[in-house]
Design a protein around this motif. Structure first.
Motif, PDB file in Angstrom:
ATOM      1  N   ILE A   1       9.805  -2.470  -5.980  1.00  0.00           N
ATOM      2  CA  ILE A   1       9.536  -1.126  -5.807  1.00  0.00           C
ATOM      3  C   ILE A   1       8.309  -1.191  -6.601  1.00  0.00           C
ATOM      4  O   ILE A   1       6.961  -0.612  -7.145  1.00  0.00           O
ATOM      5  N   PHE A   2       7.354  -2.597  -7.625  1.00  0.00           N
ATOM      6  CA  PHE A   2       6.317  -3.004  -7.399  1.00  0.00           C
ATOM      7  C   PHE A   2       5.193  -3.689  -6.383  1.00  0.00           C
ATOM      8  O   PHE A   2       5.953  -4.705  -5.842  1.00  0.00           O
ATOM      9  N   ASP A   3       3.960  -3.062  -6.900  1.00  0.00           N
ATOM     10  CA  ASP A   3       2.915  -3.471  -6.355  1.00  0.00           C
ATOM     11  C   ASP A   3       2.685  -5.122  -5.939  1.00  0.00           C
ATOM     12  O   ASP A   3       1.827  -6.148  -5.221  1.00  0.00           O
ATOM     13  N   GLY A   4       3.065  -6.214  -6.761  1.00  0.00           N
ATOM     14  CA  GLY A   4       3.073  -7.367  -7.202  1.00  0.00           C
ATOM     15  C   GLY A   4       1.397  -7.825  -7.796  1.00  0.00           C
ATOM     16  O   GLY A   4       1.210  -8.947  -7.415  1.00  0.00           O
ATOM     17  N   LYS A   5       0.806  -7.259  -8.040  1.00  0.00           N
ATOM     18  CA  LYS A   5      -0.648  -6.842  -8.416  1.00  0.00           C
ATOM     19  C   LYS A   5      -0.420  -8.069 -10.041  1.00  0.00           C
ATOM     20  O   LYS A   5      -1.560  -8.774 -10.522  1.00  0.00           O
ATOM     21  N   LYS A   6       0.105  -7.627 -10.839  1.00  0.00           N
ATOM     22  CA  LYS A   6       0.477  -8.351 -11.880  1.00  0.00           C
ATOM     23  C   LYS A   6       2.065  -9.566 -11.448  1.00  0.00           C
ATOM     24  O   LYS A   6       3.054  -9.457 -10.896  1.00  0.00           O
TER      25      LYS A   6
ATOM     26  N   ASN B   1       4.579   1.033  -8.181  1.00  0.00           N
ATOM     27  CA  ASN B   1       3.831   1.456  -6.849  1.00  0.00           C
ATOM     28  C   ASN B   1       3.728   0.467  -5.250  1.00  0.00           C
ATOM     29  O   ASN B   1       3.756  -0.328  -4.939  1.00  0.00           O
ATOM     30  N   PRO B   2       4.699   1.221  -4.962  1.00  0.00           N
ATOM     31  CA  PRO B   2       6.162   1.063  -3.805  1.00  0.00           C
ATOM     32  C   PRO B   2       4.936   0.692  -2.602  1.00  0.00           C
ATOM     33  O   PRO B   2       3.818   1.315  -2.251  1.00  0.00           O
ATOM     34  N   LEU B   3       5.042  -0.855  -1.898  1.00  0.00           N
ATOM     35  CA  LEU B   3       4.315  -0.284  -0.462  1.00  0.00           C
ATOM     36  C   LEU B   3       4.517  -0.455   0.575  1.00  0.00           C
ATOM     37  O   LEU B   3       4.114   0.219   1.142  1.00  0.00           O
ATOM     38  N   GLY B   4       5.814  -0.347   0.670  1.00  0.00           N
ATOM     39  CA  GLY B   4       6.225  -0.337   2.285  1.00  0.00           C
ATOM     40  C   GLY B   4       7.160   0.806   1.739  1.00  0.00           C
ATOM     41  O   GLY B   4       8.390   1.702   1.151  1.00  0.00           O
TER      42      GLY B   4
ATOM     43  N   TYR C   1      12.133   3.645  -4.478  1.00  0.00           N
ATOM     44  CA  TYR C   1      11.940   4.498  -5.709  1.00  0.00           C
ATOM     45  C   TYR C   1      12.185   5.889  -5.617  1.00  0.00           C
ATOM     46  O   TYR C   1      11.707   6.290  -6.750  1.00  0.00           O
ATOM     47  N   MET C   2      11.713   6.511  -4.238  1.00  0.00           N
ATOM     48  CA  MET C   2      12.095   8.366  -5.069  1.00  0.00           C
ATOM     49  C   MET C   2      13.644   8.250  -5.245  1.00  0.00           C
ATOM     50  O   MET C   2      13.867   8.914  -6.761  1.00  0.00           O
ATOM     51  N   GLY C   3      14.120   7.163  -5.183  1.00  0.00           N
ATOM     52  CA  GLY C   3      15.453   7.205  -4.822  1.00  0.00           C
ATOM     53  C   GLY C   3      16.088   7.000  -7.104  1.00  0.00           C
ATOM     54  O   GLY C   3      16.569   8.400  -7.982  1.00  0.00           O
TER      55      GLY C   3
ATOM     56  N   TYR D   1       7.056  -8.682   8.566  1.00  0.00           N
ATOM     57  CA  TYR D   1       6.373  -8.054   8.993  1.00  0.00           C
ATOM     58  C   TYR D   1       5.630  -7.331   8.380  1.00  0.00           C
ATOM     59  O   TYR D   1       4.822  -6.332   8.231  1.00  0.00           O
ATOM     60  N   ALA D   2       7.170  -6.984   7.341  1.00  0.00           N
ATOM     61  CA  ALA D   2       6.530  -5.009   6.476  1.00  0.00           C
ATOM     62  C   ALA D   2       5.932  -6.353   5.154  1.00  0.00           C
ATOM     63  O   ALA D   2       6.176  -7.224   5.227  1.00  0.00           O
ATOM     64  N   GLU D   3       5.646  -5.270   4.418  1.00  0.00           N
ATOM     65  CA  GLU D   3       4.508  -5.174   3.452  1.00  0.00           C
ATOM     66  C   GLU D   3       5.916  -6.097   2.141  1.00  0.00           C
ATOM     67  O   GLU D   3       6.346  -5.364   2.261  1.00  0.00           O
ATOM     68  N   ARG D   4       5.586  -7.140   1.787  1.00  0.00           N
ATOM     69  CA  ARG D   4       5.972  -7.235   0.761  1.00  0.00           C
ATOM     70  C   ARG D   4       5.286  -7.875  -0.569  1.00  0.00           C
ATOM     71  O   ARG D   4       4.294  -8.426  -0.535  1.00  0.00           O
ATOM     72  N   PRO D   5       5.491  -7.303  -2.050  1.00  0.00           N
ATOM     73  CA  PRO D   5       4.564  -8.081  -2.627  1.00  0.00           C
ATOM     74  C   PRO D   5       4.971  -9.369  -3.184  1.00  0.00           C
ATOM     75  O   PRO D   5       5.852 -10.213  -2.868  1.00  0.00           O
ATOM     76  N   PRO D   6       3.363  -9.855  -3.866  1.00  0.00           N
ATOM     77  CA  PRO D   6       3.265 -11.471  -4.055  1.00  0.00           C
ATOM     78  C   PRO D   6       4.360 -12.192  -5.056  1.00  0.00           C
ATOM     79  O   PRO D   6       4.406 -12.715  -4.921  1.00  0.00           O
ATOM     80  N   SER D   7       4.401 -10.532  -5.549  1.00  0.00           N
ATOM     81  CA  SER D   7       5.119 -10.462  -7.366  1.00  0.00           C
ATOM     82  C   SER D   7       6.375 -10.089  -7.714  1.00  0.00           C
ATOM     83  O   SER D   7       6.325  -8.972  -7.313  1.00  0.00           O
ATOM     84  N   GLU D   8       7.417 -10.675  -7.345  1.00  0.00           N
ATOM     85  CA  GLU D   8       8.809  -9.408  -8.075  1.00  0.00           C
ATOM     86  C   GLU D   8       8.980  -9.554  -8.728  1.00  0.00           C
ATOM     87  O   GLU D   8      11.017  -9.155  -9.015  1.00  0.00           O
ATOM     88  N   ARG D   9       8.132 -10.886  -9.989  1.00  0.00           N
ATOM     89  CA  ARG D   9       8.903 -10.859 -11.225  1.00  0.00           C
ATOM     90  C   ARG D   9       8.944  -9.949 -11.809  1.00  0.00           C
ATOM     91  O   ARG D   9       8.009  -9.533 -12.778  1.00  0.00           O
ATOM     92  N   LEU D  10      10.718 -10.081 -12.328  1.00  0.00           N
ATOM     93  CA  LEU D  10      11.132  -8.763 -14.109  1.00  0.00           C
ATOM     94  C   LEU D  10      11.751  -9.862 -14.886  1.00  0.00           C
ATOM     95  O   LEU D  10      11.912 -10.685 -14.673  1.00  0.00           O
TER      96      LEU D  10
END
Length: 299
Positions: free
Chosen positions: A112-117, A127-130, A137-139, A258-267
């Protein structure tokens, strides 16, 4: 008297771990639209009336809502089905839990994160991408805003249940190796955190039994990448001298993924640590246990 848990959407890799971790201490009813085990009964939780009838008849002390579509490409292609399954069904689960005055468990995702961090804690703003990430995230938001008592756990790169049910990264690699592939092409621009299903289920158990309601990141320890996980897996099975790992960018797989994936999903798992209930081990330890327990004689 054992407490009772109704587990909806229990037929997948996570459901198997929940069944194993909870079956001895609780009376559980496990349901799914895919009845692939003798401990499962049929329920399509998108059918609100059936969901309501089945849950109310069981009279549970907890409602665990596990199921979701997790294939990002499928979700992009079938947005209505995705929102029906990953969002509206969750709203139904909240209504049921509230009407029975019982706690609800919902599974969210690092996606659900955009991977900018580089790294996200429990308090960072998603900030969900796809379509998949947005529906999940809405759930998550609906549960936070409307459930009386809840546990939300955000999982990372899930691994569990072996070749039978694992449809994710580890099984995809193991299948290639089983098929005799001597070269693995692995993306070098995706970071995240593996999440072993059994550690995840054990952590949920701690949260529920201590009544530590709220929202938690719930991933294995240690920040890593797809490339590093692949290298570790090949080493674990003793094939580092036979199998070449070739680093590629995500562009290499853009036709398939082809679906957009965040570059980082590190938690990180700051809240679990502060609560003192973190059963999530380092990803390398969990990966070794996973391979040892589920992939004996597979290759």
């Amino acid at each position: 008297m054992k407490k009772r848990i109704y587990i909806a959407g229990c037929g997948g890799m996570l459901g198997e771990a929940f069944y194993e971790q909870f079956k001895n201490d609780y009376e559980i009813k496990c349901t799914d639209k895919d009845v692939n085990e003798d401990w499962l009964t049929f329920l399509d939780f998108r059918d609100f009336q059936e969901y309501k009838r089945d849950v109310e008849a069981f009279k549970p002390d907890y409602l665990f809502h596990l199921g979701a579509y997790t294939d990002l490409e499928y979700c992009e292609e079938h947005k209505d089905d995705t929102y029906l399954t990953n969002t509206l069904a969750v709203e139904n689960a909240v209504y049921l839990a509230n009407s029975l005055d019982i706690p609800l468990l919902y599974i969210s995702t690092a996606g659900i994160f955009d991977g900018k961090k580089d790294l996200y804690d429990d308090w960072d703003m998603p900030n969900p991408l796809g379509a998949y990430a947005r529906a999940k995230y809405m759930g998550e938001r609906y549960v936070c805003e409307n459930a009386k008592r809840f546990v939300i756990c955000r999982a990372g790169w899930m691994m569990g249940s072996g070749p039978k049910k694992d449809k994710k990264f580890i099984q995809k690699l193991m299948k290639q190796l089983k098929d005799g592939k001597k070269e693995l092409f692995i993306v070098n621009d995706k970071d995240g955190t593996p999440t072993y299903t059994h550690d995840f289920a054990k952590t949920v158990k701690e949260l529920v039994e201590n009544e530590y309601w709220g929202l938690y990141n719930c991933v294995c320890g240690g920040q890593t990448s797809r490339l590093e996980v692949a290298e570790e897996l090949v080493k674990l099975i003793g094939k580092q001298d036979e199998v070449k790992i070739t680093s590629v960018s995500s562009e290499h797989f853009k036709d398939i993924y082809y679906a957009e994936r965040p570059p980082s999903e590190r938690l990180n798992t700051k809240k679990l640590e502060l609560r003192g209930v973190n059963k999530m081990r380092d990803w390398r330890i969990a990966l070794k246990e996973y391979v040892d327990n589920y992939y004996q004689n597979y290759l």
